[in-house]
Write an enzyme that holds these catalytic residues in place. Structure first.
Site: not given
Length: 567
Positions: A221, A354, A468
């Site tokens: 991230s 995601e 994610h």
């Protein structure tokens, strides 16, 4: 079948395995540190763990909003057996992210402090011998606003793969990224902390059995974006030798502030009760504020949330990386186009969904609880998402039609809307970065992770596979630290750790007994990682073409001197 980590009591240390009977002490450039030995079931060699080693001077008082200074030396043996505080951040959001992402059996509640420039080391090396193991330096995610090194336990990865794992902290939010856009506060302080930690690794890691000539930086991230920024930064030259970006690159536009940063600086100053006459006045006033006052300012700014009122173009979901002329000499787009970056072997990957659940539902509170979406609401919500995706108003109908137009099913429309945002934030930028890296002649590998960890929150719908952060459980060996993993999940984690560590060792993830992972070349081969792991081709190829084309239209309509957003 879960494997328990347990601390080896000094007295019962088994001499048969040559286990040291006293805890490890290592001499660093600044002084000695005392760690502890922890064994992972099934491994004879214990891992020496050192927690909270300072790599820079505490960035307090006049050092707030300045580059990190080297740590002060100490003359005693520093106890490095307890977790350092995490950098000051919204405690609720920080705690939530840690609970969702940790590979530990129990999440560790961490204190907050502005004094937070510490790193943790996990080394499987026999410290009585001269070892030179590959080093893997982890940069945590959290939107450059939240997160902590200690959320991630490096024990399983270090033990299974015989690598030295280092997890680092860096200033976050206002402390890490406040920028006036001039010499008074250039910004990127958090990235400069990352560079300082890598310098520290160069100077000290040999004493922990690591090879300073084989350092892999990896992150997820905002950590993946940080890795990508370091690949572009002249300041990081020779500080690392391979790089892995998981779900985040320097083209992830929400994390990089282009254009004028002054309005955001002024908004922060006003919220903190400071005058905004000049940059110098703002910076001086903000330096006088207590840590608590700046935290209060952070909470009032409502970062990391979707603003459904007001003009989305003025909404600021986070402070981010800026073009400061030091860390980044130009925009990531320009540096990429010029091929002006470190051509180290680079692995770039994304997850299948995601924007499946964690970011929209947990972090940003998207109004999607009904689980469905009609076309009109989707267009309005996409406009409200401008801070994340930077899609100009006039492009929204075409973008929405392209993704949602093929179905009348409002549940499907909701899923396709989430796919759209995932593609713009993660998928498309990641492929473009990988292509640019490949075209510069550097070894490049891509993956798409598609698996739902058993450790997922019960609140996450069963249909979300590859959300994610989902790969983190495999990368950090969660099945060997937490209970309840299936055989399939254990196998997956072993495979992923092996791929990552092979890449750290050789700049190539391939190895005996593993599925073949093609290099990302003109054929654009990549690996789909999951219950069935197999090679495929042309990840997000059509999506990249669509968005490149769409954003180009906007650029043509507006002359270049007005601000336009590009991927």
């Amino acid at each position: 079948m879960w494997l328990r980590a347990f601390i080896l009591a000094t007295l019962s240390a088994s001499a048969a395995w040559g286990h040291p009977s006293s805890p490890p002490v290592v001499d660093t450039v600044h002084g000695k540190v005392l760690g502890k030995f922890v064994s992972l079931e099934g491994f004879a060699q214990p891992v020496a763990i050192f927690l909270g080693i300072p790599f820079a001077k505490p960035p307090l008082g006049p050092l707030r909003f300045t580059p990190p200074q080297p740590a002060e030396p100490w003359s005693f043996v520093k106890n490095a057996t307890s977790y350092p505080p995490m950098c000051t951040q919204d405690p609720k959001a920080g705690q939530l992210l840690s609970e969702l992402f940790t590979n530990r059996k129990e999440n560790i509640p961490l204190k907050l402090s502005e004094d937070c420039l510490y790193l943790n080391i996990y080394t499987p090396a026999d410290l009585t011998k001269k070892n030179r193991l590959p080093v893997m330096v982890w940069i945590h995610g959290g939107g450059l606003m939240v997160g902590a090194a200690s959320t991630y336990d490096g024990l399983a990865l270090a033990a299974h793969e015989n690598v030295v794992v280092v997890t680092i902290q860096y200033r976050l939010g206002i402390w890490g990224f406040f920028s006036t856009g001039d010499e008074h506060s250039r910004g990127n302080w958090g990235h400069l902390d990352q560079v300082a930690a890598l310098r520290w690794v160069q100077d000290n890691i040999a004493s922990f059995g690591g090879n300073p000539g084989s350092v892999t930086i990896f992150g997820e991230s905002a950590g993946g974006e940080s890795v990508s920024v370091l690949v572009l930064s002249p300041l990081a030259k020779n500080l690392f030798h391979r790089a892995i970006s998981e779900s985040g690159v320097a083209l992830t536009s929400v994390l990089v502030k282009k254009g004028d940063v002054k309005p955001l600086a002024e908004q922060i100053a006003i919220t903190a009760g400071c005058k905004t006459t000049t940059s110098a006045v703002m910076v001086h006033c903000l330096r006088q504020k207590t840590e608590e006052e700046l935290l209060e300012t952070t909470l009032k700014m409502k970062f990391l949330s979707l603003d459904l009122q007001g003009d989305p173009r003025e909404s600021q979901p986070l402070l981010g990386t800026v073009i400061d002329g030091m860390l980044l000499l130009k925009t990531p787009e320009e540096l990429q186009a010029e091929r002006n970056f470190h051509t180290v072997p680079y692995m770039v990957g994304i997850n299948k969904q995601e924007f499946g659940w964690l970011i929209p539902m947990q972090l940003m509170s998207y109004p999607l609880s009904e689980g469905q979406l009609d076309q009109k609401t989707a267009m309005s919500l996409l406009w409200k998402s401008y801070p994340l995706v930077c899609i100009a108003k006039e492009l929204i109908p075409e973008a929405t039609e392209k993704y949602l137009g093929g179905t009348d099913d409002t549940v499907k429309k909701k899923d396709l809307f989430l796919d759209l945002i995932a593609d713009v934030m993660f998928g498309v930028p990641s492929v473009i970065v990988a292509r640019n890296h490949r075209d510069a002649g550097a070894p490049t590998y891509m993956y798409e992770f598609q698996y739902r960890p058993s450790f997922s929150s019960d609140m996450k719908p069963k249909t979300v596979i590859g959300d994610h952060g989902d790969e983190l459980f495999s990368v950090f060996g969660a099945p060997f630290l937490k209970e309840g993993a299936s055989e399939e999940e254990i196998r997956l984690s072993k495979m992923v750790m092996k791929f990552w560590a092979n890449f750290a060792r050789n700049g190539n993830p391939n190895g005996e007994g593993l599925p073949h992972w093609p290099e990302y070349n003109q054929k654009e081969g990549y690996l789909q990682i999951g219950a069935n792991t197999q090679a495929a081709q042309k990840l997000k190829d059509k999506e990249v073409a669509f968005w490149t084309n769409l954003f180009a239209k906007k650029a043509v309509e507006k002359p270049p001197q007005t601000e336009h957003i590009e991927l």
